[in-house]
Design a protein around this motif. Structure first.
Motif, PDB file in Angstrom:
ATOM      1  N   MET A  16      -7.310  15.275 -17.769  1.00 51.73           N
ATOM      2  CA  MET A  16      -6.613  15.543 -16.523  1.00 51.73           C
ATOM      3  C   MET A  16      -6.145  17.017 -16.547  1.00 51.73           C
ATOM      4  O   MET A  16      -6.073  17.634 -15.251  1.00 51.73           O
ATOM      5  CB  MET A  16      -5.354  14.622 -16.882  1.00 51.73           C
ATOM      6  N   LYS A  57      -7.173  10.469 -11.693  1.00 53.13           N
ATOM      7  CA  LYS A  57      -6.900   8.986 -11.860  1.00 53.13           C
ATOM      8  C   LYS A  57      -6.966   8.749 -13.283  1.00 53.13           C
ATOM      9  O   LYS A  57      -6.084   7.594 -13.500  1.00 53.13           O
ATOM     10  CB  LYS A  57      -7.885   8.143 -11.020  1.00 53.13           C
ATOM     11  N   GLY A  71      -6.053  10.203 -15.897  1.00 56.25           N
ATOM     12  CA  GLY A  71      -4.944  10.552 -16.573  1.00 56.25           C
ATOM     13  C   GLY A  71      -3.644   9.835 -15.931  1.00 56.25           C
ATOM     14  O   GLY A  71      -2.860   9.730 -16.630  1.00 56.25           O
ATOM     15  N   ILE A  72      -3.702   9.710 -14.763  1.00 49.98           N
ATOM     16  CA  ILE A  72      -2.539   8.826 -13.977  1.00 49.98           C
ATOM     17  C   ILE A  72      -2.464   7.423 -14.865  1.00 49.98           C
ATOM     18  O   ILE A  72      -1.282   6.838 -14.965  1.00 49.98           O
ATOM     19  CB  ILE A  72      -2.675   8.828 -12.673  1.00 49.98           C
ATOM     20  N   SER A 121       0.249  13.785 -21.121  1.00 49.18           N
ATOM     21  CA  SER A 121      -0.336  14.388 -19.941  1.00 49.18           C
ATOM     22  C   SER A 121       0.405  15.441 -19.710  1.00 49.18           C
ATOM     23  O   SER A 121       1.681  15.856 -20.061  1.00 49.18           O
ATOM     24  CB  SER A 121       0.093  13.381 -18.719  1.00 49.18           C
ATOM     25  N   ALA A 179       1.999  15.245 -10.561  1.00 56.58           N
ATOM     26  CA  ALA A 179       0.701  14.544 -11.186  1.00 56.58           C
ATOM     27  C   ALA A 179       1.102  14.148 -12.701  1.00 56.58           C
ATOM     28  O   ALA A 179       1.042  12.973 -13.107  1.00 56.58           O
ATOM     29  CB  ALA A 179      -0.552  15.147 -11.081  1.00 56.58           C
ATOM     30  N   THR A 233       4.373  11.757 -12.839  1.00 54.05           N
ATOM     31  CA  THR A 233       4.109  10.353 -12.196  1.00 54.05           C
ATOM     32  C   THR A 233       2.807   9.305 -13.065  1.00 54.05           C
ATOM     33  O   THR A 233       2.746   8.430 -12.582  1.00 54.05           O
ATOM     34  CB  THR A 233       3.896  10.199 -10.794  1.00 54.05           C
ATOM     35  N   SER A 234       2.436  10.176 -14.156  1.00 52.72           N
ATOM     36  CA  SER A 234       1.339   9.530 -14.820  1.00 52.72           C
ATOM     37  C   SER A 234       2.040   8.356 -15.778  1.00 52.72           C
ATOM     38  O   SER A 234       3.111   8.435 -16.136  1.00 52.72           O
ATOM     39  CB  SER A 234       0.630  10.474 -15.497  1.00 52.72           C
ATOM     40  N   GLN A 235       1.122   7.432 -16.474  1.00 56.87           N
ATOM     41  CA  GLN A 235       1.519   6.708 -17.418  1.00 56.87           C
ATOM     42  C   GLN A 235       1.510   6.952 -18.766  1.00 56.87           C
ATOM     43  O   GLN A 235       1.867   6.267 -19.458  1.00 56.87           O
ATOM     44  CB  GLN A 235       0.646   5.426 -17.157  1.00 56.87           C
TER      45      GLN A 235
END
Length: 636
Positions: free
Chosen positions: A382, A410, A412-413, A443, A479, A482-484
């Motif tokens: 990411m 995506k 990384g998210i 992240s 980014a 807001t990633s998981q």
């Protein structure tokens, strides 16, 4: 019993046997008012020397230690030795031993102190701030000197542990919203001369000398063994009271050198790996690599981690070049730490700096993270997709308009887990998911090691304007946050810091590494955005689901044009009060039209502004996402 359970049973059974030995091997000095007992594990005769001062020329006592069987040597010295210093000598030069817990200036001699005297008032009541999951953390990577050395910080204890006890620093961190401080190496390291109190010196500290003692140059009096210990504890205590956890950067993978290291002087060649031709292996890129798979080195790491938790109340560990260590050792550390507190977070760099003497399949590399249970790794997939590759500062990524970075972002998210909408063939480094759960993915877009974000944007986007720089900086961190995964930011990014383009500032002067606190007045919108974004994440569990199945159930990517990434967190993800949340990341220089599910949305982030109460109401099936910025909206 399945294969994994059999393997873990074998590992932990072996561990218990070794652990009984380790309790004695690494308790090298036991002080009492009437006598002090010394123990050292070494393959040859040991001489113990007692000194009145850390820099005294001659010893006041010289004792030949007695062999107690095998490689164990013991000596007991009568009388009250409090305030004295000691060394061990196996014929390879004097040293403080392997596990000194207090040292004199520059760490050449161990100190005899009463550790209970170093506890600040109320230390026994100190409590680790609660978290439900590692994804609840927002980690802020900090170097003591960077953070507070500049006069603009208006902190009294500039460059010291105590700076982080001052109310101005505490209030600042709370306002920003971070709840975990990752402090760069703070054990006693070799490259800074602690006697030069008033001469500016700088190093990141990745050159270990005494692993289990705080670094003296960050204390107000490096000549007093007790002061550095007490002040470190005061720092932890103050941060804990503020609801902020403390994560220690540990560097067990190498020492400053081989010849003068405590490992080599006590037990020559045991603690280091060698190649098949007899040369020292250099997976660390620093001239040596330690042998974590050997029983004593493994136990050393285990006991050291536990000691920092028990004595200093540390809440987590970041393992430098974790890919140098073997998988078995890392899992054993996790196992032992779980006995103390499973919420203590462990993560590291899932790579090495060169080839190691152990096969890659045995090492704690990022690609092997699925074999690491409850241990996280940094997501360079990411990071580099956002800003460009580590090995070329002038190449950009998604932020610079480089095509085909979307799939890596995506990945990384989603938290580096398997997700049905991610095409792993298009992810830049990993061709298969490497995390069992989002809790295993850290992240980030910048850290101490490499250019800071603003410098990287300037290097990779020639002619970038200040306005564009700020927009892309904020987009990048949106980014990340807001990633998981577990979000991680470099200190000062919220001030729009720069390091004058220096890529590797490990020993650069303060003029390069310092934080300019006046930037808070110059760029207030940057701090406000970071703070609002962090609080938005912490207020909404949809952004921090810790379970892979929950992520697959609730995270849905939305088709969008090149240069954009859009996703929806649906059906009250993570138990969130907001039913649906849509995030759009647009790196292109023009607005982009995105088709979205029909509904009445409240926009909370748009054009570099975040307002969780709502910026405006939107009711349509398409939205024009503003250029070089993030849009976040929700519907109830």
């Amino acid at each position: 019993m399945n294969t994994r359970k059999i393997l873990l049973t074998m590992i932990f059974g072996t561990f218990v046997a070794h652990h009984l030995i380790a309790q004695k091997v690494f308790n090298e000095m036991q002080y009492a008012k009437d006598k002090t007992a010394f123990t050292l594990n070494a393959p040859q005769t040991v001489t113990l020397r007692i000194y009145d001062k850390a820099d005294a020329k001659n010893a006041v006592k010289i004792i030949k230690m007695k062999n107690a069987g095998g490689n164990k040597w013991q000596a007991t010295v009568k009388g009250d030795l409090k305030g004295k210093f000691y060394t061990f000598d196996t014929g390879n030069g004097e040293c403080p031993g392997l596990f000194a817990k207090a040292v004199g200036v520059n760490g050449n001699r161990a100190a005899i102190i009463d550790m209970s005297s170093t506890d600040p008032k109320g230390w026994t009541l100190d409590k680790r701030p609660d978290i439900a999951s590692p994804t609840d953390l927002v980690i802020y990577e900090l170097h003591h000197r960077d953070f507070s050395i500049d006069p603009s910080s208006r902190l009294m204890n500039r460059g010291k542990y105590l700076a982080l006890t001052e109310q101005r620093a505490i209030d600042y961190l709370k306002k920003l919203g971070v709840n975990a401080i990752h402090i760069l190496p703070s054990f006693d390291y070799a490259s800074v001369d602690e006697t030069r109190l008033f001469i500016p010196q700088y190093n990141w500290g990745y050159d270990p000398k005494n692993y289990n003692v705080p670094e003296g140059s960050y204390s107000t009096d490096p000549f007093s063994p007790e002061v550095r210990i007490k002040e470190f504890k005061q720092m932890v205590q103050a941060l804990h009271k503020a609801g902020i956890r403390v994560i220690l950067d540990v560097v067990y993978n190498h020492t400053f050198d081989i010849e003068n290291s405590n490992f080599q002087r006590v037990y020559p060649d045991y603690f280091y790996r060698k190649t098949t031709d007899g040369k020292y292996s250099d997976g660390s890129g620093c001239g040596n690599e330690t042998a974590s798979e050997k029983p004593l080195m493994r136990e050393y790491m285990l006991e050291s981690v536990k000691y920092w938790i028990q004595e200093y109340h540390i809440d987590g560990f970041r393992f430098d070049l974790m890919g140098v260590h073997d998988i078995e050792t890392m899992n054993l550390i996790r196992h032992e730490v779980n006995k103390i507190d499973p919420s203590i977070y462990i993560y590291g760099e899932g790579w090495s700096a060169g080839g190691c003497a152990l096969p890659t399949e045995q090492l704690a590399m990022k690609a092997n993270t699925k074999q690491l249970y409850g241990i996280g790794a940094f997501c360079d997939d990411m990071r580099d997709a956002l800003r460009g590759p580590f090995n070329d500062d002038h190449k950009g990524g998604f932020l610079a308009g480089v095509p085909d970075m979307e799939e890596s972002i995506k990945f990384g998210i989603a938290g580096a887990i398997s997700h049905p909408q991610i095409d792993m063939k298009k992810v830049n480094y990993s061709k298969e998911p490497w995390a069992n759960a989002p809790t295993q993915m850290v992240s980030y877009v910048s850290c101490h090691d490499d250019m800071c974000l603003t410098d990287r944007l300037r290097a990779s986007i020639p002619g970038i304007t200040e306005d564009e720089l700020i927009k892309l900086d904020l987009l990048a961190q949106t980014a990340v946050l807001t990633s998981q995964g577990v979000p991680f930011i470099l200190s000062g990014e919220e001030m729009l810091r720069n390091k004058k383009g220096v890529h590797n500032s490990y020993n650069s002067p303060d003029s390069i590494n310092h934080l300019d606190w006046d930037n808070l007045n110059k760029y207030p919108q940057v701090f406000n955005y970071y703070s609002s974004l962090i609080h938005l994440r912490l207020d909404h569990p949809a952004f921090r689901m810790g379970d892979a199945d929950d992520v697959r159930k609730h995270l849905e990517f939305i088709d969008s044009p090149k240069g954009t990434v859009a996703f929806r967190l649906k059906d009250h993800a993570g138990g969130d009060q907001w039913k649906d949340i849509i995030v759009i990341l647009n790196s292109s220089k023009t607005s982009q039209t995105i088709n979205i599910p029909k509904g009445r949305y409240t926009i909370v982030a748009e054009c570099g502004v975040i307002n969780s109460s709502g910026i405006r109401i939107f009711d349509d099936t398409t939205i024009d996402a503003a250029p070089q910025s993030a849009t976040i909206m929700y519907k109830l």
